[in-house]
Design an enzyme around this catalytic site. Structure first.
Site, PDB file in Angstrom:
ATOM      1  N   SER A 181       0.816  -1.216   0.000  1.00 47.92           N
ATOM      2  CA  SER A 181       0.000   0.000   0.000  1.00 47.92           C
ATOM      3  C   SER A 181       0.853   1.271   0.000  1.00 47.92           C
ATOM      4  O   SER A 181       0.400   2.328  -0.432  1.00 47.92           O
ATOM      5  CB  SER A 181      -0.927   0.038   1.206  1.00 47.92           C
ATOM      6  OG  SER A 181      -0.172  -0.023   2.402  1.00 47.92           O
ATOM      7  N   GLY A 204      -1.668  -4.384   1.453  1.00 48.41           N
ATOM      8  CA  GLY A 204      -1.656  -5.642   2.193  1.00 48.41           C
ATOM      9  C   GLY A 204      -0.639  -6.653   1.702  1.00 48.41           C
ATOM     10  O   GLY A 204      -0.367  -7.648   2.383  1.00 48.41           O
ATOM     11  N   ASN A 232       4.277  -5.721   5.706  1.00 51.86           N
ATOM     12  CA  ASN A 232       3.108  -6.563   6.009  1.00 51.86           C
ATOM     13  C   ASN A 232       3.472  -8.019   6.280  1.00 51.86           C
ATOM     14  O   ASN A 232       2.587  -8.858   6.461  1.00 51.86           O
ATOM     15  CB  ASN A 232       2.116  -6.538   4.841  1.00 51.86           C
ATOM     16  CG  ASN A 232       1.513  -5.165   4.618  1.00 51.86           C
ATOM     17  OD1 ASN A 232       1.218  -4.451   5.580  1.00 51.86           O
ATOM     18  ND2 ASN A 232       1.342  -4.791   3.365  1.00 51.86           N
ATOM     19  N   ASP A 271      -2.416   7.165  10.088  1.00 48.92           N
ATOM     20  CA  ASP A 271      -2.809   6.040  10.939  1.00 48.92           C
ATOM     21  C   ASP A 271      -1.557   5.374  11.511  1.00 48.92           C
ATOM     22  O   ASP A 271      -1.587   4.212  11.898  1.00 48.92           O
ATOM     23  CB  ASP A 271      -3.634   5.014  10.150  1.00 48.92           C
ATOM     24  CG  ASP A 271      -2.857   4.432   8.987  1.00 48.92           C
ATOM     25  OD1 ASP A 271      -3.359   3.518   8.314  1.00 48.92           O
ATOM     26  OD2 ASP A 271      -1.727   4.892   8.735  1.00 48.92           O
ATOM     27  N   HIS A 300       0.431   4.561   7.242  1.00 48.71           N
ATOM     28  CA  HIS A 300       0.348   5.104   5.883  1.00 48.71           C
ATOM     29  C   HIS A 300       0.658   6.589   5.864  1.00 48.71           C
ATOM     30  O   HIS A 300       0.316   7.334   6.782  1.00 48.71           O
ATOM     31  CB  HIS A 300      -1.045   4.852   5.310  1.00 48.71           C
ATOM     32  CG  HIS A 300      -1.350   3.401   5.146  1.00 48.71           C
ATOM     33  ND1 HIS A 300      -2.157   2.705   6.023  1.00 48.71           N
ATOM     34  CD2 HIS A 300      -0.904   2.499   4.236  1.00 48.71           C
ATOM     35  CE1 HIS A 300      -2.224   1.436   5.634  1.00 48.71           C
ATOM     36  NE2 HIS A 300      -1.467   1.282   4.563  1.00 48.71           N
TER      37      HIS A 300
END
Lengths: 228, 221
Positions: free
Chosen positions: A47, A74, A104, A192, A195
């Site tokens: 991402s 992801g 991830n 967040d 990101h």
């Protein structure tokens, strides 16, 4: 670590558990884009790569370099490896491939994640012998110090040591400015704490853009006729 | 359906399995941020809410309305419910609360998801008796027709029926027509066939903005 013993270097597609087959739809679209486009730069990863294309900075800085974006949110190293082995490197001759993946890989150790990234780099260099690569380091994450930051830093240290041995691969760590003196990451940089915001992407894009221009200028432009 | 028998209406926090505690960090941040602010509008929900904050459209349309954004990517109804019960509504009195959640409720039936959304509506009404809640319809997803599109459409029909009789709640379908005649959704609108591009957010947000404005105007003293 050989591929046989590293689960992070095992190619694997994402299985559709949700029910709308989005991962495969995105992969298929990228394979089609390889048939339609002639990118000079290919971005591939998770991402961190995918989201970049949604901000203005992509249109301003990377589109002019004829860049394609094959990021999928992801994705682990296993997923990226599978995609690159199954069509996403066909029919294209990008002069630079930018790889950003690894954050991830929750089931894997730092050693395994680094091994997975190396496996992807080896694959790209063997399929595109005239291309160069830029591998981005994993960013710190989480608002405060936590085990994932240590893990990502360990992956970066391993990459820093081993990537140059593969050939025309540059490792860059753009995460330096995000952790403040109190150990905190600001939501103005990572909305967040994982990101990047538009302004954080701008910051890292300057470094990345400079490096890309250098690499693109160092390489003589292949005439299209020779690629057929 | 009672909360006990409906997992989508049973408040639960997200467990930190990754190791960096981001979900709880975000929740705590929302609670503490709300202490200094007086928003007229609160947006709460999943990534479709959270990502909206990162694009120009937020600054242009919603910041001027004094809006706060409590979106968390990946949240299902039970997570939003937990957050609202545990502090995110305690220090503010918005006039309008926009709720957009449900697409991540995998494994739940449309009835359960509707139940989860109505539980959220109910908590908002308890904590903010003077606020109007605007529930947004779930968008279609996936490149081609698939069961999740049907599920989301069913949720929307159920919610729309439930709120029809309530004066403090309304339902708004914000789908500008993402599904084309051949049944496909374009990546120019949803880059991963779920999340919206800037251009898609523009199409969704203009009618949303109009509705919020008219609700605020009705509520003006």
């Amino acid at each position: 670590m050989s591929t046989e013993e590293n689960p992070a270097a095992e190619p694997a597609p994402v299985i559709d558990v949700q029910g709308d087959g989005r991962w495969m739809s995105q992969h298929n679209r990228f394979v089609q884009e390889c048939k339609d486009a002639e990118p000079d730069v290919l971005f591939v990863g998770d991402s961190m790569v995918q989201l970049m294309q949604q901000y203005e900075v992509w249109r301003e800085v990377f589109s002019p370099l004829h860049a394609l974006n094959f990021g999928i949110g992801g994705d682990t190293t296993c997923n990226v490896l599978w995609r690159l082995q199954n069509g996403e490197l066909e029919n294209i001759r990008p002069r630079v491939v930018v790889l950003w993946v690894g954050t991830n890989n929750h089931e894997h150790t730092a050693d395994q994640v680094a091994g997975g990234i190396l496996a992807i780099a080896k694959l790209v260099l063997s399929r595109l012998p005239k291309s160069k690569m830029i591998v981005l380091g994993l960013l710190p994450r989480g608002e405060f110090p936590n085990p994932l930051r240590e893990k990502n830093a360990a992956v970066n240290n391993l990459l820093r040591a081993s990537l140059p041995q593969l050939g025309p691969v540059q490792f860059i760590d753009v995460g330096g400015s995000f952790v403040h003196s109190d150990g905190a990451i600001s939501s103005r940089d990572m909305f967040d704490f994982l990101h990047l915001t538009a302004s954080a992407y701008r910051t890292i894009s300057m470094t990345l853009h400079e490096l890309l221009l250098q690499m693109l200028e160092e390489m003589p432009q292949e005439r299209r006729a020779l690629l057929v | 359906m009672s909360a006990d028998s409906n997992p989508a209406a049973s408040p639960s926090p997200c467990q930190d399995i990754q190791g960096d505690g981001r979900w709880m960090t975000l929740h705590n941040r929302f609670v503490s941020d709300s202490k200094g602010k007086e928003p007229d509008v609160l947006f709460v929900g999943d990534s479709l809410v959270q990502l909206l904050h990162e694009f120009e459209v937020w600054r242009k349309l919603f910041s001027p309305l004094h809006a706060l954004n409590f979106g968390v990517s990946g949240d299902a109804t039970q997570h939003v419910l937990w957050r609202l019960i545990n502090g995110e509504l305690d220090y503010i009195s918005p006039k309008v609360v926009v709720v957009w959640v449900g697409t991540n409720n995998h494994g739940n039936t449309p009835e359960q998801i509707c139940g989860g959304i109505m539980a959220i509506v109910s908590v908002i009404h308890q904590k903010l008796p003077h606020a109007h809640t605007l529930v947004l319809g779930l968008l279609p997803r996936g490149k081609s027709p698939n069961p999740l599109r049907e599920r989301n459409a069913s949720v929307n029909a159920l919610v729309q029926a439930e709120v029809a009789s309530l004066s403090h709640v309304s339902f708004l379908d914000v789908d500008p027509g993402f599904i084309h005649s051949d049944g496909s959704i374009l990546h120019q609108d949803m880059y991963d066939y779920l999340h919206l591009t800037q251009q898609a957010y523009q199409k969704v947000c203009q009618p949303l903005y109009e509705r919020i404005k008219s609700l605020l105007d009705k509520q003006a003293p």
